[in-house]
Design a protein around this motif. Structure first.
Motif, PDB file in Angstrom:
ATOM      1  N   ASN A 135     -40.657   8.210 -27.812  1.00 54.11           N
ATOM      2  CA  ASN A 135     -39.415   8.678 -28.400  1.00 54.11           C
ATOM      3  C   ASN A 135     -39.661   9.654 -29.535  1.00 54.11           C
ATOM      4  OD1 ASN A 135     -36.683   7.372 -27.443  1.00 54.11           O
ATOM      5  ND2 ASN A 135     -38.275   5.842 -27.162  1.00 54.11           N
ATOM      6  N   ARG A 191     -41.801   9.027 -21.080  1.00 53.86           N
ATOM      7  CA  ARG A 191     -40.996   7.999 -21.747  1.00 53.86           C
ATOM      8  C   ARG A 191     -40.523   6.904 -20.799  1.00 53.86           C
ATOM      9  NH1 ARG A 191     -38.461  12.763 -21.476  1.00 53.86           N
ATOM     10  NH2 ARG A 191     -36.454  12.929 -20.407  1.00 53.86           N
ATOM     11  N   LEU A 240     -34.780  14.010 -30.056  1.00 55.62           N
ATOM     12  CA  LEU A 240     -35.987  13.253 -30.330  1.00 55.62           C
ATOM     13  C   LEU A 240     -36.571  13.650 -31.667  1.00 55.62           C
ATOM     14  CD1 LEU A 240     -37.573  13.407 -26.807  1.00 55.62           C
ATOM     15  CD2 LEU A 240     -36.365  11.504 -27.848  1.00 55.62           C
TER      16      LEU A 240
END
Length: 302
Positions: free
Chosen positions: A139, A149, A293
């Motif tokens: 993340n 991810r 992010l």
């Protein structure tokens, strides 16, 4: 040629020291051992009680060692305590810090007193402990971590299962318990190899993003981790002696550690590469994924 801003990195390279990838390994092994201990306590019977206790001791020791490794990177013990001032369900760092603070004491109580409640609590907390670090790093805006991810948590958790089994195989256990641990390790290693393949497919969608897993130090460590995992798996499946099992456990342990260092160094290399960042930003521009992010902080586990 992908345009960049004077070929300068867009992201700040993580400044973590070697203790962080070691924490990834130790914390994962601790969590997987606690899960195995809790399950074995429920369905294993008296013959497997020695295994249950060993699992709790591994979880307790792993949690303590993991805390030391984490504090060594943070620099001062109070920085770890500062992470416990709040609890945020949407923050992997916050959840991981609280799990690390609660799970080892519960594991210690289960190991010393055989407390079933402590065993259950530590087993439940062991699940996120085995893989929350992968959620944490994926993340961030580091391209090679961001692109994995969805697959990196599975890789960390399956590798944690394999790693816990290898550590337990290096201890003295009754043959029945050893058979259970060996099976646990075989399942974990197969899952680890499968998850590693998915990780390679994920980063392969943008070739420049996957470059750190093919070249340089991180690429060499990634390849070595797979070779050692396969060799350890072969000895676990076809070995017919304790010596073969122990050799497989040593290879599996080395492979699991190499995997964490490969991911660690891949992230550092990926952050240094502005082309990977620009390419991934272009690919994600339609969804705004990259903008949401956060870049890795100086002490990313805080």
């Amino acid at each position: 040629m992908m345009p960049t801003y004077y070929d300068k990195p867009v992201l700040k390279e993580p400044v973590w020291i070697w203790t962080v990838p070691m924490y990834f390994y130790v914390g994962g092994v601790s969590g997987a051992a606690l899960v195995l201990g809790g399950i074995t306590r429920l369905i294993g019977g008296e013959a497997l009680r020695p295994l249950v206790r060993k699992c709790h001791w591994v979880g307790f020791a792993g949690g303590g060692i993991g805390s030391v490794l984490l504090i060594a990177d943070l620099g001062r013990p109070e920085r770890f305590l500062a992470m416990l001032r709040v609890f945020r369900l949407r923050s992997p760092m916050s959840i991981g810090s609280w799990i690390l603070a609660i799970a080892p004491p519960c594991a210690g109580a289960a190991a010393l007193f055989g407390d079933p409640v402590s065993s259950f609590v530590s087993a439940v907390l062991g699940v996120p402990l085995a893989g929350y670090t992968a959620v944490l790093i994926s993340n961030t805006a580091v391209p090679v971590w961001q692109e994995t991810r969805t697959s990196l948590p599975a890789l960390f958790m399956s590798s944690a299962i394999a790693g816990a089994a290898q550590i337990l195989k290096l201890t003295r256990l009754p043959w029945q318990a050893h058979s259970v641990v060996n099976t646990f390790g075989i399942v974990g290693t197969i899952a680890e190899l499968a998850a590693g393949y998915v990780v390679e497919q994920d980063v392969g969608r943008v070739p420049i993003v996957g470059k750190p897993l093919r070249e340089g130090l991180s690429g060499a460590l990634w390849t070595a981790s797979k070779v050692m995992a396969v060799a350890g798996l072969a000895l676990s499946v076809f070995g017919r002696s304790r010596r073969a099992y122990r050799a497989g456990a040593i290879l599996g342990t080395a492979g699991a550690i190499a995997l964490r260092f490969a991911i660690f160094h891949a992230g550092k290399a990926s952050a240094r590469d502005p082309r990977a960042t620009f390419q991934l930003s272009r690919d994600n521009s339609s969804t705004g994924t990259l903008d949401r992010l956060k870049p890795v902080t100086q002490h990313g586990l805080r």
